[in-house]
Each structure stands twice: as C-alpha cells, then as structure tokens.
Design an enzyme around this catalytic site. Structure first.
Site, PDB file in Angstrom:
ATOM      1  CD  GLU A 168     -10.208   3.906  -0.591  1.00  0.00           C
ATOM      2  OE1 GLU A 168     -11.091   4.288   0.191  1.00  0.00           O
ATOM      3  OE2 GLU A 168      -9.062   3.584  -0.220  1.00  0.00           O
ATOM      4  CG  ASP A 193     -10.152  -0.963  10.212  1.00  0.00           C
ATOM      5  OD1 ASP A 193     -10.939  -1.838   9.809  1.00  0.00           O
ATOM      6  OD2 ASP A 193      -9.998   0.125   9.642  1.00  0.00           O
ATOM      7  CG  ASP A 232      -2.272   0.652   0.910  1.00  0.00           C
ATOM      8  OD1 ASP A 232      -2.241   1.841   0.546  1.00  0.00           O
ATOM      9  OD2 ASP A 232      -3.330   0.001   1.016  1.00  0.00           O
ATOM     10  CG  HIS A 264      -4.634   2.201  -1.934  1.00  0.00           C
ATOM     11  ND1 HIS A 264      -4.635   2.592  -0.616  1.00  0.00           N
ATOM     12  CD2 HIS A 264      -5.886   2.434  -2.396  1.00  0.00           C
ATOM     13  CE1 HIS A 264      -5.854   3.033  -0.290  1.00  0.00           C
ATOM     14  NE2 HIS A 264      -6.628   2.950  -1.352  1.00  0.00           N
TER      15      HIS A 264
HETATM   16  C1  ACM Z   1     -10.789  -0.486   1.059  1.00  0.00           C
HETATM   17  O1  ACM Z   1     -11.156  -0.436   2.251  1.00  0.00           O
HETATM   18  N1  ACM Z   1     -10.288   0.585   0.480  1.00  0.00           N
HETATM   19  C2  ACM Z   1     -10.923  -1.695   0.294  1.00  0.00           C
END
Ligand code: ACM
Ligand code: ZN
Length: 768
Positions: free
Chosen positions: A347, A442, A197, A287
């Site tokens: 994203e 999380d 990421d 990402h």
């Molecule tokens: C994600 O939470 N962007 C898959």
C-alpha cells in the site's frame, strides 16, 4: 436444554474425570485425548500415568532450555513442581533427540507405566511434543492422570504463523508473551511482529532515538475514537484504551509505548524456548509515518502528510533516506536471530514520487519505467542489504508486481489480486497464505467463519490457481493476521483471535486425512476449559437451531443449541437486548405468534457473548404461481450484469446493463470482475407444501426475494457473510430474485436451500 449427542459424550468424558479425582480411588476409563491441532497418529493404551510434583525431568544436554520451558509450564499451568533427574539417569519425563524423520518438527510422545518420553528429530520436534503434552495433562490440578498413548506426529506445513500489529494499538511485553504461549500451545511457530506503521513506532533503535521518543506516542486518533464509541455503544470495557498506556506531556494526553532492545531480546528468547521464530516487520516505503514524527526529512517533501489513500512514503530517491532505513534494519538484524525478516512494502502512495526531483533522478539513472519501477528498485535494493547481512526478505504480495528476486518470499493477503500466488510459485518463490477474507482475524467473526477457515484447503483456496504439485510445494504455509486498528486491549485481541486461531492451527499442522469438523468442534469445546481457567478471552461460538428469519404456519418450536457446555443462554421476546437478568433458556420454546427472539450466551464468569436475533413470522403457505408460458421458458436462471458502483442492492436495477447471462445456479461468471451489480431472476419448483429454508452467502451485499417478499437481507458492503431465512411455500412454481453487488475487492455469492427437514444444498433447477 436440548444438546447434541456429541455434546453429551463430552460431558460424560469430563464427568468421569471428576468422579474419579473426587474420590481418588478406582480407575475408570482414561481421560479422552483431545489435541489441537490433530496429530498424525494417536494410539491409546489401557491405563494412566499419574504425574506428580517431585517427579523428575531428564533431558539430552542440548535440550536444557527446552526442559526449563517444560518445567516452567508445568509450574504455571498445572501447579506441578518437577525436579531434574541426575545426569545419565532416566526421568519420569524424558526429552530426547534422535528421531529419524525429515521434518525437524517431527516428534513421538509415549506415555506408559514408565512415564512420559518425547523424542524429536531436533529440539523443535521436542518443543512440539511438549505442546501436545500440555494438552494431555488434566486441567483440574486435583487430577494428574495422563492416559497411556503413543503419538507420532509431524506438521503438514512448515510455516504456521500469526501476525500481531502492535503499532495501531500497543501490547506490553507480558501480553506479547501470553500471546506467544498461546501460539506455542497450538504449534504455531512463526510470530510475525508488525512493529511499525503510521500510527506508532514500537522498537527502540539506538542510532535514532526520536523514532520512539516521538513515534511511539500519539494524541488519540480516529481509530481510538472508533474503539471508544464502540465501548460506549456495546457497554464493552474491552474496547477501552488501557489507562496504563497513557501519559500526560505538557498537558496533552498521549497514548503509546515501545519495546526496548532488551525487552525485544527477552521476548525473542521466550519465543525460541517455545519453538517459535520471530519475524520483525518494519513496514516501508509506505506505512512509515511513525518514523516521520522524529525524522520528517526521509520523505520527498521533508514533511509527513497523508495522501489520497495512504501516508507519504519514504523518498527512495535520497541516498540519506536509504541510508537511514538501512541503518535501522542493521540494528534490527542483530536483535532477531531468525533468517527471515519482513520488509512490508504494501500500500504505497506514489504521488509524491512523481513530483520529487530525487525520485525522478533515480528513475532516470536506473532506467526504470515509472514510480512502480522505483518501488521495485527499492525492494531489490533493500533485499541486497538484507542478504548482505545474512537475512532473507519477505514482503507483502504487492512486491510481485515489480518482479521478484529468486530468493524473496511473499505473504499473500490480497484476496482480490489472486494471480500473485500462481505467478510467484511458478517462479519458484515461496508463498505464505494469509488471504484477508479468510485469515484477517481483525474482521468481526461471522457465524460461519470458524468452519470456513477449518474446511479451507490452502493449496486450492482459489480454484482458478490450478497449482501444479511443484507450485504447491512452494506454498510454505499459512498465517492469520491480527491488525489492531480496532483492537485496543489484550482481552479484545484474544476475543478476535479465539477460536479462529485454533482452526488455523489445524489447517497448518494436520493433514486432510485426519481432519474432521465435527471432531474439531468437540476438541475445541475442551480447549475452552483451559481458556476459562487461565483468564483467556474468546468468542463464544454462535448459537444454532434457528435462522435469521423463521417461518411457521401454526406454531414453532425453538430449540437453541450451544457447542459449549458451560454457558447460560438468556433470551428476550420484547425486542430488548438480553442482560444478566433476562430469562434463562432451559428447554425448547413454543412460539405461536410473530415475534423477534433474542438470545445471548453468558460465560461462567458473567462475560456476555454476542446477541443473536431470530425473527419468527407466522404466515400461510404462499400459493403456487402460474408459469408465464411454459413453451417460451428456458432452463437456468437469468442474470443481468449491471455496471454498478453503489453500496445498496436496491440501487442496482437503475444502473446500466452490460450483459445478460443464463446460469445454472447463483454464481458469478468467471469472466466478470471489478465493480458489478447482478440481478438474478427465475422460477423454481417446490415438490411439496412446507417451510423451505434458504441460505444466501455473499461478499459484498445481497438480498433474496421469494414471490416478491424479502426473505434474506444481506445488504451493504461486507466480507463473506451467510444469512438464512425461510418461506412457507405451496407445492408448485415460485419466483426467485437475488440482487448482489461487489465493490471490486473480490467477491462471491451463493444460494442454498433445504426442503423441510433436509440439509442445505446449492439451489439449481431454475427456469426463466
Ligand atoms: C496489509 O493488510 N496491508 C498487508
Ligand atoms: Zn522522493
């Protein structure tokens, strides 16, 4: 301390096991069978089989590795040293294939006077049987009695996954293995490994060594600061960054780590022994800053930067950049035997693509509509590369937007973009459900979360999906995601995962007919004993027996309840946070004046749980009010829909009104979405004098007012949270007002109430 009846049942079960082993003589009732996830069928017999060191394991020849796993597990977790039976002879534990069942994970497990036999439809079934056996073996190594039982079992869903993000914070190979072993214990069979990421590249790629040389190490970033601030604020060492992941280079302290290819192979093999497939994810085209630390030329501008919301993505216009990511994935394919590989593709900030001549040339060449078309083209191009190498592609649900190939699978995460699921399943694509409001572990666990996960029926998660039986068959399964921006340590990761991962396990494995929340609570309490003995961290379930706001007229009796038997509850009445020195709650407390009580559970090893505040307010009955004009009243509650983009309920009334509604209960009309602020107002009738309880649940913020007094403050942007409060009300009519807003990310609101001594129910019967 007052405990529930079912709790007493459990204590008795544990106590009987202890007495017998302590004196080692007569048989009492066999130990209870407490398995998570709940098996399809359990028949208990009369008697126990005593498993001892020196006994033997016999396995069909193709089950040798599986037998090794069982052997190791018995050594590590039960101090049992087993031998192997001679070839062709029966053992005390027998691992067999040959079960006739359509599910490859189906198994039967029999314990009787002859010993233990696990038979699977495939080796996977035998591994699932071992997961069950692990929970049948007493945790106290002085006890070795396994109750006679016949279990016949198979999973409901094939995909029962967990994602671990090792980019935002890194976990060592040993920590990853401990997580895999935990997954195996609860029959979770797909490990989605988020390896790269923006914040770190964690997998060695031999062809591009700078990926890890540069990309695996970073100066402390804002996510790290957030963790460190929380560590200080909450005096919580689990929020500190592990020192062993720091190194000093040229005077800079760098944080990080990565897995060598050998370590990856080793972890994949460890997972396979336990019946777990590993799905690597190297997220792209967005990402991808981790890769750009060493190879910035893969972007449109040749530089790595941050855009409006997300980082600069890969440039899909450049052949060299495409070749780079394909070469990376080719190495990845050779490390992971499972057929499915995750491309990410969530994203993506496409601003650079608009200005990039290479990207625009690509759009032109393939006659793509725009940058969204380019994203879809990239996903399809990568999918061809996956397929050419014998792999199948999984992507985040954003890939639905550009059109799915017939063989792509999606992980649906965007609660606020629900149509991806009916769309994909109708086209025959497989879908894995991991909605962020429910299964993003999380997020800090809220009091009601465990039950919410437990009771969710995946195929009807959204009522408006209306999935046909055919579409429901394309729901491949469920998955919990542990994103680690704010999870710097293994202990914190376990705390976020447990107990919610157990509710997920049962959601994925057990059919609705065998599920029961009350029963699950008891079985979970037994699992906690395993966590305590093996140093596994977990969140102590929320204490119950009080509301956020509690009202009384004369005196209140406070009776705190805990699901877990082994904790000590400490409390304060002076507004301070309870510590290990605070008073111990031993029996119900009597409150005669308004004050705030704070309760906090402590584990046997001294670990403190979360502090819970309970405000106690002494007040007279609120007098009934006179209805304005009964003739003019309408049934239902009035709701004003405001166009609202704020973050606090008090600002809603100033925003422009779009429309007015009349509703039966506090809900969001199905036609309105996006940014909204809703104000509900009306009257309700109270049948008798007494203290009434209210529960206001919302995502995002909400507030409840009764007779112009604030009863529940559930304000601010947040995921689904339920808060409870009370008001003493005289028989007759009273005024109610609810304010609620949603920040265009999928929302809900509901109001329940309970007359004195009764259960909560949806509030209806309004007038306005
Ligand atoms: C994600 O939470 N962007 C898959
Ligand atoms: Zn470009």
């Amino acid at each position: 301390m007052q405990r529930s009846r079912s709790f007493l049942r459990m204590v008795l079960a544990l106590a009987s096991a202890w007495t017998v082993t302590a004196c080692g003589t007569q048989e009492v009732t066999p130990p209870a069978v407490h398995i998570i996830p709940q098996p399809a069928s359990i028949t208990t017999g009369q008697g126990v089989f005593k498993l001892k060191s020196g006994m033997t394991i016999a396995a069909d020849s193709s089950l040798e590795r599986v037998a090794d796993y069982l052997d190791q597990t018995l050594r590590n977790t039960s101090a049992l040293q087993m031998e192997r039976a001679e070839a062709g002879e029966a053992g005390n534990i027998n691992l067999r294939l040959g079960l006739d069942h359509p599910s490859r994970e189906a198994y039967t497990l029999t314990v009787d006077a002859d010993g233990i036999t696990i038979q699977g439809a495939t080796p996977r079934g035998v591994q699932m049987g071992i997961a069950t056996l692990r929970q049948l073996i007493p945790l106290d190594s002085r006890d070795s009695r396994i109750p006679y039982v016949t279990i016949s079992d198979a999973p409901r869903f094939e995909w029962r996954g967990a994602l671990l993000d090792v980019s935002r914070h890194f976990y060592t190979p040993e920590q990853v293995k401990r997580f895999l072993d935990l997954m195996a214990r609860y029959k979770l069979n797909k490990f989605h490994w988020h390896l790269t990421d923006d914040q770190g590249w964690r997998i060695e790629i031999k062809q591009y060594p700078l990926l890890t040389e540069r990309g695996a190490w970073r100066k402390l970033n804002s996510q790290d600061s957030t963790c460190l601030e929380m560590a200080a604020r909450e005096e919580n060492p689990d929020m500190l960054l592990p020192q062993e992941l720091m190194r000093v280079v040229d005077g800079d302290t760098l944080y990080g780590g990565y897995y060598t290819q050998q370590e990856i192979r080793d972890i994949v093999a460890y997972a396979a022994e336990r019946g777990i497939d590993v799905i690597p994810e190297l997220d792209m085209p967005g990402h991808l800053m981790g890769a750009q630390q060493g190879y910035p030329w893969i972007t449109c501008t040749g530089e790595s930067s941050w855009g409006k919301s997300f980082s600069s993505p890969l440039c899909p216009g450049k052949d060299s950049a495409l070749m780079f990511v394909k070469n990376v994935y080719s190495e990845v394919f050779s490390l992971f035997p499972y057929r499915y590989v995750h491309l990410g593709a969530d994203e993506v900030e496409k601003t650079n693509w608009k200005q990039c001549p290479d990207c625009q040339a690509r759009i032109k060449k393939y006659d793509l509509k725009d940058e969204n078309g380019l994203q879809a083209w990239f996903v399809h191009d990568m999918e061809r590369h996956f397929n050419a190498n014998g792999k199948q592609l999984i992507g985040w649900d954003e890939i639905v937007e550009g059109g799915l190939s017939p063989t792509a699978t999606i992980t649906w995460w965007r609660d606020w973009a629900p149509t991806a699921v009916p769309t994909a399943t109708a086209q025959g694509n497989q879908v894995i459900l991991c909605p962020d409001f429910l299964l993003y572990l999380d997020f800090i666990e809220q009091p009601n979360d465990l039950r919410r996960i437990y009771e969710t029926e995946p195929t009807t998660y959204r009522a408006d999906w209306n999935l046909t039986p055919e579409q429901q068959r394309n729901i491949w399964g469920v998955q919990a995601n542990i994103w680690c921006e704010r999870i710097p340590s293994e202990r914190r990761m376990q705390y976020q995962a447990l107990p919610r991962l157990l509710a997920l396990s049962e959601m994925g494995w057990s059919r609705p007919e065998v599920k029961s929340w009350e029963d699950f609570e008891q079985r979970f309490a037994v699992q906690v004993d395993y966590f305590d003995r093996h140093g596994i961290n977990y969140r102590i379930p929320t204490l119950t027996g009080f509301n956020d706001l509690n009202v009384f007229v004369d005196t209140a009796i406070v009776e705190v309840k805990s699901l877990l038997p082994n904790i000590t509850i400490r409390y304060t009445t002076d507004g301070t946070t309870p510590t290990a020195e605070s008073a111990v709650y031993q029996e119900p407390l009597t409150v005669t004046e308004s004050r705030t009580l704070q309760f906090r559970p402590f584990r046997p090893d001294g670990t403190a749980g979360e502090t819970q505040k309970a405000e106690y307010r002494k007040e007279p009955l609120s007098a009934a009010r006179t209805l304005p004009d009964e003739e003019e009243m309408e049934t239902g509650i009035r709701m004003m829909y405001h166009e609202f983009k704020g973050r606090r309920c008090e600002e809603i009334a100033d925003a422009k009104v779009v429309r007015r509604y009349t509703l039966d209960s506090i809900t969001i009309p199905s036609r309105i979405h996006e940014w909204l602020g809703l104000i509900y107002s009306g009257w309700f009738e109270v049948p008798t004098d007494g203290v009434y309880t209210f529960a206001l649940t919302s995502n995002d913020g909400s507030r409840l007012w009764i007779d112009d007094q604030l009863i529940i403050d559930n304000d601010g942007p947040h995921s689904e949270i339920r808060k409870t409060g009370q008001r003493a009300l005289a028989k007759g009519w009273h005024e109610v007002r609810v304010e609620y807003f949603d920040m265009n990310n999928g929302g809900m609101v509901s109001l329940q109430w309970a007359p004195p001594g009764e259960a909560l129910r949806t509030m209806t019967g309004f007038m306005h």
